[in-house]
Design a protein around this motif. Structure first.
Motif, PDB file in Angstrom:
ATOM      1  N   VAL A 161       0.885  -1.153   0.001  1.00  6.61           N
ATOM      2  CA  VAL A 161      -0.074   0.045  -0.002  1.00  6.61           C
ATOM      3  C   VAL A 161       1.007   1.261  -0.180  1.00  6.61           C
ATOM      4  N   THR A 162       0.302   2.446   0.045  1.00  3.57           N
ATOM      5  CA  THR A 162       1.138   3.537   0.037  1.00  3.57           C
ATOM      6  C   THR A 162       1.908   3.574   1.018  1.00  3.57           C
ATOM      7  N   ALA A 163       1.459   3.311   2.241  1.00  3.27           N
ATOM      8  CA  ALA A 163       2.441   3.201   3.511  1.00  3.27           C
ATOM      9  C   ALA A 163       3.820   2.853   3.166  1.00  3.27           C
ATOM     10  N   ASP A 164       3.893   1.666   2.409  1.00  2.46           N
ATOM     11  CA  ASP A 164       4.991   0.950   2.153  1.00  2.46           C
ATOM     12  C   ASP A 164       5.991   1.876   1.157  1.00  2.46           C
ATOM     13  N   ALA A 165       5.630   3.043   0.534  1.00  3.70           N
ATOM     14  CA  ALA A 165       6.269   3.665  -0.235  1.00  3.70           C
ATOM     15  C   ALA A 165       6.693   5.125   0.312  1.00  3.70           C
ATOM     16  N   VAL A 166       6.199   5.256   1.638  1.00  6.31           N
ATOM     17  CA  VAL A 166       6.511   6.653   2.373  1.00  6.31           C
ATOM     18  C   VAL A 166       7.753   6.457   2.915  1.00  6.31           C
ATOM     19  N   MET A 167       8.895   7.039   3.160  1.00  5.39           N
ATOM     20  CA  MET A 167      10.099   7.067   3.814  1.00  5.39           C
ATOM     21  C   MET A 167      10.059   8.083   4.930  1.00  5.39           C
ATOM     22  N   ALA A 168       9.833   9.371   4.444  1.00  9.01           N
ATOM     23  CA  ALA A 168       9.989  10.514   5.323  1.00  9.01           C
ATOM     24  C   ALA A 168       8.902  11.383   4.948  1.00  9.01           C
ATOM     25  N   LEU A 169       8.306  12.290   5.935  1.00 10.43           N
ATOM     26  CA  LEU A 169       7.465  13.544   5.648  1.00 10.43           C
ATOM     27  C   LEU A 169       8.000  14.520   6.300  1.00 10.43           C
ATOM     28  N   GLU A 170       7.620  15.882   5.863  1.00 11.42           N
ATOM     29  CA  GLU A 170       7.232  16.998   6.534  1.00 11.42           C
ATOM     30  C   GLU A 170       5.898  17.331   6.712  1.00 11.42           C
ATOM     31  N   VAL A 171       5.731  17.644   8.186  1.00 10.75           N
ATOM     32  CA  VAL A 171       4.225  17.697   8.624  1.00 10.75           C
ATOM     33  C   VAL A 171       3.854  19.171   9.395  1.00 10.75           C
ATOM     34  N   VAL A 172       3.113  19.727   8.956  1.00  7.35           N
ATOM     35  CA  VAL A 172       2.537  20.814   9.736  1.00  7.35           C
ATOM     36  C   VAL A 172       1.669  20.350  10.716  1.00  7.35           C
ATOM     37  N   LEU A 173       2.053  20.626  12.001  1.00  7.84           N
ATOM     38  CA  LEU A 173       1.230  20.211  13.282  1.00  7.84           C
ATOM     39  C   LEU A 173       0.067  21.265  13.140  1.00  7.84           C
ATOM     40  N   ALA A 174      -0.830  20.978  14.096  1.00  7.29           N
ATOM     41  CA  ALA A 174      -2.249  21.906  14.458  1.00  7.29           C
ATOM     42  C   ALA A 174      -1.873  23.223  14.975  1.00  7.29           C
ATOM     43  N   ASP A 175      -0.672  23.319  15.608  1.00  9.89           N
ATOM     44  CA  ASP A 175      -0.419  24.744  16.100  1.00  9.89           C
ATOM     45  C   ASP A 175       0.400  25.528  15.039  1.00  9.89           C
ATOM     46  N   GLY A 176       0.731  24.889  13.830  1.00 12.60           N
ATOM     47  CA  GLY A 176       1.540  25.643  12.774  1.00 12.60           C
ATOM     48  C   GLY A 176       2.988  25.428  12.949  1.00 12.60           C
ATOM     49  N   ARG A 177       3.318  24.425  13.935  1.00  7.91           N
ATOM     50  CA  ARG A 177       4.850  24.190  13.933  1.00  7.91           C
ATOM     51  C   ARG A 177       5.380  22.955  12.880  1.00  7.91           C
ATOM     52  N   VAL A 178       6.276  22.955  12.365  1.00  8.63           N
ATOM     53  CA  VAL A 178       6.633  22.131  11.078  1.00  8.63           C
ATOM     54  C   VAL A 178       7.496  20.993  11.704  1.00  8.63           C
ATOM     55  N   MET A 179       7.325  19.911  11.325  1.00  2.54           N
ATOM     56  CA  MET A 179       8.018  18.602  11.908  1.00  2.54           C
ATOM     57  C   MET A 179       8.430  17.598  10.701  1.00  2.54           C
ATOM     58  N   ARG A 180       9.555  17.272  10.814  1.00  3.23           N
ATOM     59  CA  ARG A 180      10.215  16.213   9.903  1.00  3.23           C
ATOM     60  C   ARG A 180      10.249  14.983  10.816  1.00  3.23           C
TER      61      ARG A 180
END
Lengths: 453, 453
Positions: A161-180
């Motif tokens: 599935v798609t999960a198997d193809a994902v290695m890393a993400l940049e995500v914006v958290l609910a309060d606007g902080r950016v996380m890797r």
């Protein structure tokens, strides 16, 4: 929810500038998604992000003011996850569509979330690589949405599935902080697996603004398609189990019942054979693909297939991809997405037949059979009563799948459409844990509230 | 931490009966694990669980009284995750060693956490199946520990890590509640992916008391081993990249530097060739395995290999598995577990050489090269000063791996040994999110406190 104060929207405009859209026609066009979920009203604004900073500013604003946020790529979801909230904010990611990097040596790509899945695949193929996830919506759905829902598709039987193809993400958290999260290495066990947590979280924990994904080398040689007709659905299901357990792993292994075949044929003549109770369609790839397809057919014939064929073209899979529009056009409008263990395929097909008969409604079934993932679709008129009646059929089918050790969703996710079914599958402790994680990461509850978990 | 009040232990005995062990000799034997992490003192008690109810009762007790809990299977971890706490409780799972089910049709197994990994594999092989995860410790480490650390191993290059083999879990939460995650289907997107969250969580979020895992069919035919010697490490690294990018995917692809080969040979003559700077050892499986191994060798020769051989036996991999005891016996005691993208293999090997030289210490490197996962091991005396000096070498190697886009841990996890490195890889937001999830699921902080996250 009360309408957002105009002064608040002005504050958002200061933060994101022209990325904020308040044109009512645009808002109305983004109020719903591709599911049967009803509209929940008009959003107050839409941020068409062109970069992570827009997403970050928008979420920080919504967090401060307690504004509910829906997130969308192409709006192609089938479970209602991207339906806008009355007076809420839509974060639209379709303008973040750059493929930032294709790293041939490491076979990875770095993409923005609004890249259309098929565009990523096409870009990878220029380098002899491909992007394995292949949802039926690949030509219009986006990578970000596919990741947020952990989308499935036709090639999952071979590539996961798609999960198997994902290695890393940049995500914006609910309060606007950016996380890797994650890393560029093939193995990484550093802290909790936040990448997997965000994959499939349906917008409830954060907004994906960049993804590093795995690519695979395009197999050499032809990718033949095979088909086999079976007199009974049981024989077809047994053949699926035997193929999956056998030495010749297919790339694709789809099963269509007679009603689906008939409806696709009457929608657009595609040359699908009309005989038998079920049609198995698949593909092989890589060394000896044609011989392996022939060998799968031989197995099918030994298990009762009355008609079988190997061809070089992709026509049969194209016909398979027509299933959704064809079924909708013929009044089969209400579909679901259950899964069962492979050994229960015959039982679930039989049970769906019985349920349809008991309700007096036609049910067509197409299945990603190699994964035990079925999409039964129930006939229904367009009225709310008709849809509700069809949904009761879906509920019965879903309970059947669960009773066979299955799942309420193989690949479409929960959204709003399946939320009432969650307690049928998850125990109270699991529901509690999901809520606790949600509360910890989004304490004001602004991200896709009331859906998915 | 003050010693646990005897009345509290009596309360625990009422709850778990004879499963509670307070014999000081047993406690002392369970106070440490297989890592270089120092002892943290004597635990107050140990619960040798024979069922989920023991684990549930033990955690409920610890939760009520704020007693720190360490969890262990075989105690084979290399990062200090299972070291006991002074005055704490040890939950030992080695007596939960039943294989509850092997489902041949669906290719799954249901196991208790204390099943030794190689025992599960052997049981599966009786049905023509195998359990893909293959850590070097497979003959003594347990499935539960492998899942809790998302263990790697030799076959990851072909079959992925332990996470890829886990479908569903039963977990006891910090307060003693029992939760089920995942499903028996090949695709499942129902709520947050709690299965993946608990895999690799190193005992910080809950205790795994049952796992449903995927099995695969044993490939038919021989599984030949191949080896190739290279004059330089760069050539060997280039060969790894070419093999991984090529059409003949190996089952195993390991790289040993000259020092590792020399040390293994002097520990136990195994017939490993002594020439060259690096030795590549691998295995192929499935149809045409011997031809495919030959084809890989041909590629190696084209890239500079001076010596190459394909054999039917498993001797070379056995020699590879001797690396850890051999290195320890020869005074190379302090190892690490970094990973890099495949394209950086040559760079990391060169850099490790330079770092060793700068510190004046020998460093031997064995690598799961096909995954870019390296285990450099630094020579050191047994004194604390010597260990600390070697750890400074490891720190430099770890920073080098990170600078090349790598990871601080490919497969051993963080435990206590690598916890100071966490902020080198994870950003502040990711660390915050990990802490928030931990606090949400274990509000009293009793589970493996101060480790992993």
């Amino acid at each position: 929810m009360a309408p957002v104060d105009p002064a608040l929207l002005q504050d958002l405009r200061v933060r994101v500038g022209d990325a904020l859209v308040t044109d009512p026609a645009v808002l109305a066009a983004h109020a719903h998604d591709s599911s049967r979920a009803p509209s929940e009203g008009m959003p107050a604004g839409l941020v068409r992000a062109t970069g992570t900073s827009h997403v970050s500013a928008a979420l920080a604003w919504a967090h401060e003011h307690g504004v509910p946020v829906s997130v969308r790529g192409a709006g192609s979801g089938l479970s209602g996850g991207a339906v806008a909230y009355e007076g809420g904010l839509v974060v639209a990611l379709d303008a973040m569509r750059r493929i930032r990097d294709i790293d041939v040596a490491n076979r990875t790509a770095v993409v923005e979330p609004g890249v259309v899945t098929a565009d990523l695949d096409a870009a990878a193929r220029e380098h002899g690589l491909f992007f394995p996830p292949d949802p039926a919506s690949a030509r219009w759905s986006t990578v970000g949405g596919n990741i947020a829902t952990n989308a499935g598709g036709l090639r999952c039987v071979a590539h996961g599935v798609t999960a198997d193809a994902v290695m890393a993400l940049e995500v914006v958290l609910a309060d606007g902080r950016v996380m890797r999260t994650g890393s560029l290495t093939r193995k990484d066990v550093v802290g909790l697996d936040l990448t997997s947590l965000f994959v499939g979280s349906e917008g409830t924990l954060g907004v994906i603004t960049e993804a590093t994904v795995r690519l695979k080398p395009v197999p050499e040689g032809p990718q033949p398609t095979f088909r086999a007709s079976f007199p009974t659905i049981e024989q077809a299901a047994d053949a699926v189990a035997a193929i999956v357990a056998g030495p010749e792993q297919p790339e694709v292994l789809e099963l269509l019942d007679a009603l689906s075949v008939e409806i696709i044929q009457s929608f657009q003549p595609t040359g699908l054979p009309a005989e038998g109770a079920a049609l198995l369609v698949g593909q092989t790839a890589g060394p000896g693909a044609i011989e392996r397809a022939e060998s799968i057919l031989e197995l099918c014939r030994a298990l009762g297939a009355t008609d079988g064929h190997v061809s070089e073209g992709d026509d049969l899979l194209e016909a398979r991809r027509l299933a959704n529009p064809a079924l909708t056009a013929k009044g089969l409008r209400v579909s679901c997405d259950v899964g069962v263990p492979i050994s229960q395929l015959a039982a679930v097909f039989r049970g769906i037949d019985d349920i349809g008969a008991a309700h007096g409604r036609r049910v067509a079934v197409v299945a990603h059979a190699g994964d035990g993932n079925l999409h039964p679709t129930v006939e229904a008129g367009e009225s709310a009563d008709e849809i509700a009646a069809a949904e009761r059929v879906i509920d019965d089918i879903t309970r059947l799948a669960l009773s066979l050790g299955g799942t309420i969703s193989g690949e479409h996710g929960i959204g709003s459409v399946k939320r009432h079914e969650l307690p049928w599958q998850l125990d109270e402790a699991a529901l509690d844990v999901q809520r606790a994680i949600k509360a910890a990461l989004d304490p004001r509850g602004i991200l896709t509230p009331g859906r998915a978990i």
